[in-house]
Write a protein that holds these residues in place. Sequence first.
Motif, PDB file in Angstrom:
ATOM      1  N   TYR A 133       1.130  -1.077   0.048  1.00 26.31           N
ATOM      2  CA  TYR A 133      -0.111   0.031   0.084  1.00 26.31           C
ATOM      3  C   TYR A 133       0.996   1.105   0.048  1.00 26.31           C
ATOM      4  CZ  TYR A 133      -3.217  -3.833   1.339  1.00 26.31           C
ATOM      5  OH  TYR A 133      -3.769  -4.937   1.560  1.00 26.31           O
ATOM      6  N   VAL A 134       0.796   2.149  -1.186  1.00 29.53           N
ATOM      7  CA  VAL A 134       1.556   3.268  -1.031  1.00 29.53           C
ATOM      8  C   VAL A 134       0.578   4.546  -1.068  1.00 29.53           C
ATOM      9  CG1 VAL A 134       3.054   4.718  -2.621  1.00 29.53           C
ATOM     10  CG2 VAL A 134       3.237   2.243  -2.655  1.00 29.53           C
ATOM     11  N   SER A 135       1.000   5.496  -0.045  1.00 26.50           N
ATOM     12  CA  SER A 135       0.181   6.560   0.012  1.00 26.50           C
ATOM     13  C   SER A 135       0.946   7.801   0.003  1.00 26.50           C
ATOM     14  CB  SER A 135      -0.641   6.304   1.139  1.00 26.50           C
ATOM     15  OG  SER A 135      -0.003   6.415   2.163  1.00 26.50           O
ATOM     16  N   SER A 136       0.298   8.737  -0.429  1.00 28.86           N
ATOM     17  CA  SER A 136       0.944  10.278  -0.200  1.00 28.86           C
ATOM     18  C   SER A 136      -0.114  11.059   0.399  1.00 28.86           C
ATOM     19  CB  SER A 136       1.427  10.795  -1.694  1.00 28.86           C
ATOM     20  OG  SER A 136       0.361  11.020  -2.639  1.00 28.86           O
ATOM     21  N   SER A 137       0.141  12.332   0.464  1.00 28.79           N
ATOM     22  CA  SER A 137      -0.899  13.292   0.881  1.00 28.79           C
ATOM     23  C   SER A 137      -2.220  13.404   0.060  1.00 28.79           C
ATOM     24  CB  SER A 137      -0.539  14.566   1.457  1.00 28.79           C
ATOM     25  OG  SER A 137       0.156  15.169   0.064  1.00 28.79           O
ATOM     26  N   ALA A 138      -1.992  13.116  -1.198  1.00 32.95           N
ATOM     27  CA  ALA A 138      -3.044  13.152  -2.265  1.00 32.95           C
ATOM     28  C   ALA A 138      -3.473  12.197  -2.752  1.00 32.95           C
ATOM     29  CB  ALA A 138      -2.383  13.910  -3.375  1.00 32.95           C
ATOM     30  N   ASP A 139      -2.982  10.895  -2.696  1.00 31.42           N
ATOM     31  CA  ASP A 139      -3.519   9.867  -3.239  1.00 31.42           C
ATOM     32  C   ASP A 139      -3.012   8.428  -2.406  1.00 31.42           C
ATOM     33  OD1 ASP A 139      -5.082   8.505  -5.092  1.00 31.42           O
ATOM     34  OD2 ASP A 139      -3.651   9.040  -6.730  1.00 31.42           O
ATOM     35  N   SER A 140      -3.631   7.292  -2.951  1.00 36.38           N
ATOM     36  CA  SER A 140      -3.122   6.073  -2.240  1.00 36.38           C
ATOM     37  C   SER A 140      -3.404   4.887  -3.540  1.00 36.38           C
ATOM     38  CB  SER A 140      -3.857   5.832  -1.143  1.00 36.38           C
ATOM     39  OG  SER A 140      -5.304   5.425  -1.244  1.00 36.38           O
ATOM     40  N   LEU A 141      -2.616   3.733  -3.306  1.00 35.20           N
ATOM     41  CA  LEU A 141      -2.580   2.858  -4.101  1.00 35.20           C
ATOM     42  C   LEU A 141      -2.168   1.371  -3.550  1.00 35.20           C
ATOM     43  CD1 LEU A 141      -2.290   1.922  -7.315  1.00 35.20           C
ATOM     44  CD2 LEU A 141      -0.029   2.515  -7.186  1.00 35.20           C
ATOM     45  N   GLU A 142      -2.867   0.418  -4.056  1.00 36.75           N
ATOM     46  CA  GLU A 142      -2.435  -0.998  -3.642  1.00 36.75           C
ATOM     47  C   GLU A 142      -1.718  -1.516  -4.734  1.00 36.75           C
ATOM     48  OE1 GLU A 142      -4.343  -4.953  -1.902  1.00 36.75           O
ATOM     49  OE2 GLU A 142      -5.863  -3.182  -2.113  1.00 36.75           O
ATOM     50  N   ILE A 143      -0.764  -2.112  -4.596  1.00 39.30           N
ATOM     51  CA  ILE A 143       0.086  -3.066  -5.524  1.00 39.30           C
ATOM     52  C   ILE A 143       0.054  -4.335  -5.166  1.00 39.30           C
ATOM     53  CG2 ILE A 143       2.180  -3.250  -6.456  1.00 39.30           C
ATOM     54  CD1 ILE A 143       2.593  -0.073  -6.107  1.00 39.30           C
TER      55      ILE A 143
END
Length: 186
Positions: A166-176
């Motif tokens: 799970y990668v996230s930043s202040s603007a978005d997130s993503l599951e890989i």
Amino acid sequence: MALKATIHKAQLQIADMDRHVYGEHSLTIARQPSETDERMMIRILAFALNVPADEMRGKLELSKGLTDVDEPELWQRDLTGHILHWIDLGQPDDRRLLKAHGRAEHVSVYGYSYSTAIWWAGIEAKLTRAPRLSVWQIPSEQSLALAKFAQRSMQLQVTVQDGGIYVSSSADSLEITPVALKLASE
């Protein structure tokens, strides 16, 4: 006149519950003009997935990569210079991987293109004698989504749990969800 590399900075907060590795890392990435956002972000992801819990046996480093064909994208070397972990990206040829296998204790490859499965089918049989090789495929739609996180200055959180990333930043997130094409047997 040759174009110069663009410097990117990434603050990574890593919580890898599968390996029990937790920490904060500051990366300075020299992105070559020929490198895409997608490839740079896969380099950052590979760092997060392979950073050791401590630096007692050496630290994981971004190497010269594209500018030096004799080096991997990332590597972990001990204090004597012995290569503990060689990490390549994309679709390296079998000769390069066998040479790396002879030089390092462990070799990992992270493929991220839609054609990774085709590349792997073509060289898989040639790499049966490489027991310390791991090959992973990052699904191309997920690597393209990860490329959208690229900025000159990034703050990213990477969480690994039960094989999911799970990668996230202040603007978005993503599951890989990486796919293991070959796991090391040693």
